[in-house]
Design a protein around this motif. Sequence first.
Motif, PDB file in Angstrom:
ATOM      1  N   ALA A 210      -3.919  -0.501   2.005  1.00 51.78           N
ATOM      2  CA  ALA A 210      -4.850  -0.418   0.884  1.00 51.78           C
ATOM      3  C   ALA A 210      -5.552   0.927   0.899  1.00 51.78           C
ATOM      4  N   TYR A 211      -5.791   1.481  -0.306  1.00 50.66           N
ATOM      5  CA  TYR A 211      -6.516   2.733  -0.468  1.00 50.66           C
ATOM      6  C   TYR A 211      -7.920   2.413  -0.976  1.00 50.66           C
ATOM      7  N   LEU A 212      -8.929   2.880  -0.255  1.00 48.33           N
ATOM      8  CA  LEU A 212     -10.313   2.591  -0.612  1.00 48.33           C
ATOM      9  C   LEU A 212     -11.065   3.906  -0.806  1.00 48.33           C
ATOM     10  N   PRO A 213     -11.040   4.461  -2.030  1.00 46.74           N
ATOM     11  CA  PRO A 213     -11.677   5.761  -2.277  1.00 46.74           C
ATOM     12  C   PRO A 213     -13.178   5.650  -2.498  1.00 46.74           C
ATOM     13  N   LYS A 214     -13.891   6.719  -2.124  1.00 48.28           N
ATOM     14  CA  LYS A 214     -15.342   6.770  -2.314  1.00 48.28           C
ATOM     15  C   LYS A 214     -15.821   8.216  -2.209  1.00 48.28           C
ATOM     16  N   LEU A 215     -16.152   8.837  -3.321  1.00 49.91           N
ATOM     17  CA  LEU A 215     -16.776  10.165  -3.382  1.00 49.91           C
ATOM     18  C   LEU A 215     -16.295  11.143  -2.304  1.00 49.91           C
ATOM     19  N   GLY A 216     -15.079  11.602  -2.456  1.00 51.80           N
ATOM     20  CA  GLY A 216     -14.571  12.603  -1.527  1.00 51.80           C
ATOM     21  C   GLY A 216     -13.953  12.027  -0.272  1.00 51.80           C
ATOM     22  N   GLN A 217     -14.023  10.734  -0.115  1.00 49.40           N
ATOM     23  CA  GLN A 217     -13.470  10.071   1.059  1.00 49.40           C
ATOM     24  C   GLN A 217     -12.425   9.049   0.617  1.00 49.40           C
ATOM     25  N   VAL A 218     -11.470   8.772   1.477  1.00 46.09           N
ATOM     26  CA  VAL A 218     -10.530   7.672   1.259  1.00 46.09           C
ATOM     27  C   VAL A 218     -10.339   6.959   2.589  1.00 46.09           C
ATOM     28  N   ARG A 219     -10.579   5.664   2.578  1.00 41.98           N
ATOM     29  CA  ARG A 219     -10.242   4.847   3.738  1.00 41.98           C
ATOM     30  C   ARG A 219      -8.880   4.210   3.502  1.00 41.98           C
ATOM     31  N   LEU A 220      -8.008   4.327   4.480  1.00 44.39           N
ATOM     32  CA  LEU A 220      -6.702   3.676   4.437  1.00 44.39           C
ATOM     33  C   LEU A 220      -6.752   2.479   5.372  1.00 44.39           C
ATOM     34  N   ARG A 221      -6.553   1.292   4.810  1.00 37.03           N
ATOM     35  CA  ARG A 221      -6.661   0.083   5.628  1.00 37.03           C
ATOM     36  C   ARG A 221      -5.311  -0.598   5.764  1.00 37.03           C
ATOM     37  N   LEU A 222      -4.836  -0.661   6.994  1.00 35.59           N
ATOM     38  CA  LEU A 222      -3.639  -1.429   7.310  1.00 35.59           C
ATOM     39  C   LEU A 222      -4.048  -2.860   7.637  1.00 35.59           C
ATOM     40  N   SER A 223      -3.382  -3.830   7.019  1.00 35.11           N
ATOM     41  CA  SER A 223      -3.672  -5.245   7.279  1.00 35.11           C
ATOM     42  C   SER A 223      -2.372  -5.959   7.581  1.00 35.11           C
ATOM     43  N   ALA A 224      -2.344  -6.648   8.705  1.00 36.99           N
ATOM     44  CA  ALA A 224      -1.137  -7.362   9.125  1.00 36.99           C
ATOM     45  C   ALA A 224      -1.445  -8.842   9.284  1.00 36.99           C
ATOM     46  N   PHE A 225      -0.487  -9.687   8.904  1.00 36.33           N
ATOM     47  CA  PHE A 225      -0.676 -11.130   8.936  1.00 36.33           C
ATOM     48  C   PHE A 225       0.499 -11.775   9.673  1.00 36.33           C
ATOM     49  N   GLY A 226       0.188 -12.662  10.606  1.00 37.78           N
ATOM     50  CA  GLY A 226       1.238 -13.352  11.353  1.00 37.78           C
ATOM     51  C   GLY A 226       0.666 -14.229  12.445  1.00 37.78           C
TER      52      GLY A 226
END
Length: 415
Positions: A210-226
């Motif tokens: 997931a890409y989570l942008p915020k004023l000059g920043q981007v958080r990249l969140r990896l999520s795994a399910f199992g």
Amino acid sequence: MLAEIITIGDEILIGQIVDTNSAWMATELNKIGVRVKQISSISDDKDHILKALAEAANRANVIFITGGLGPTKDDITKKTLAEYFGVELVENREALANVERIFAKYNRPLLEVNKQQALVPANCEVVLNENGTAPGMWFNHNGVIYVSMPGVPFEMMYMMDEQVLPKIKATLKLPSIIHKTLLTVGEGESFLAERIADIENALPSYIKLAYLPKLGQVRLRLSAFGNDEAALQKEVDAFAARLIERIGSPFVIDQDIPLEKAILDRMEASGLTLSVAESCTGGYLSHLFTQHPGSSHVFLGGAVSYSYELKESILGVKNETLWQHGAVSEETVKEMVEGALLNFKSDLAVAITGVAGPGGGTEDKPVGTVWIAVAAKEKSLIKKHTFGSKRRQNIERSAVMALSMLNTLLTEIKK
């Protein structure tokens, strides 16, 4: 395992209060392997509540409801739940004893309306509220679990922590959910996506990015399910390492923490100190640092120098520099950052000067023109930025870009 959160209350819908409950609940549920499918805020209306419950039951295994459990006439959640399940309200002795205990503790008279807090739908299992008079309620109906709790945040949080979450873990077979967040700064979402497209395409179906942008920043969140937590963690860490290598200098840290906190932690680990010289940001950058406990290990302080006089007397900016080039210039910001290093005796310094707006701009220096400098004793970076016309956004963007440049400088002086 899917969940839905329903918050009840007109005060939420008219903006009188902010629904912080849902965000907190979603975070805690995610930690134990429960994925929130939907969050809804609805009015104190019986038909609206009944419809929301019926629709949620078709989407989720567990439904969490907050609000509408007070003693006044506008609190109708309990009666509506009884109607939804087709049962009567009955007095619960434990709930009544809890109400009596609370009123006795504060030496307050127990009114009939307060006693009615102990009335609950006949098919529920009471979740006692040790911090208030409204009991929580647990229902298991047609294979769906419903949990109704007070809307008062600290009452709901204690109830969730101490009773509801443990009961969910004991009742349901839950999968593992692994999250890993990579914080980046200074590069846009689309540019990052293009750079890492092949890695993202290689992710298996049970790992999402997931890409989570915020004023000059981007958080990249990896999520795994199992089901195999150790194997999931190993796989997520491997993909994260590939992403970090590909992202390069915009990468800050592989933790979900604020950008300025990541900078503080990095500097503290290296034994470095920091000072600031702020003009158009008016102390905003200093606020970002000092809101975090322990910031004094790194952040020494600085100056908010709006006027020419203060730029000269506190930071040592030359009078001729200001009059020849103006306060918003490369020459001035260079002398500001050098003055901060010298006068505040820090290892690194940041200086910001610009036109925040909405007025004050000129043809050659329109609103949104900002010069930022970051410096250590042996190296400095200076850059001109052109933002928009909104004052608040210009201030926030200036601070973020200063942090981005500081992150780059820390990387360069470490090499």
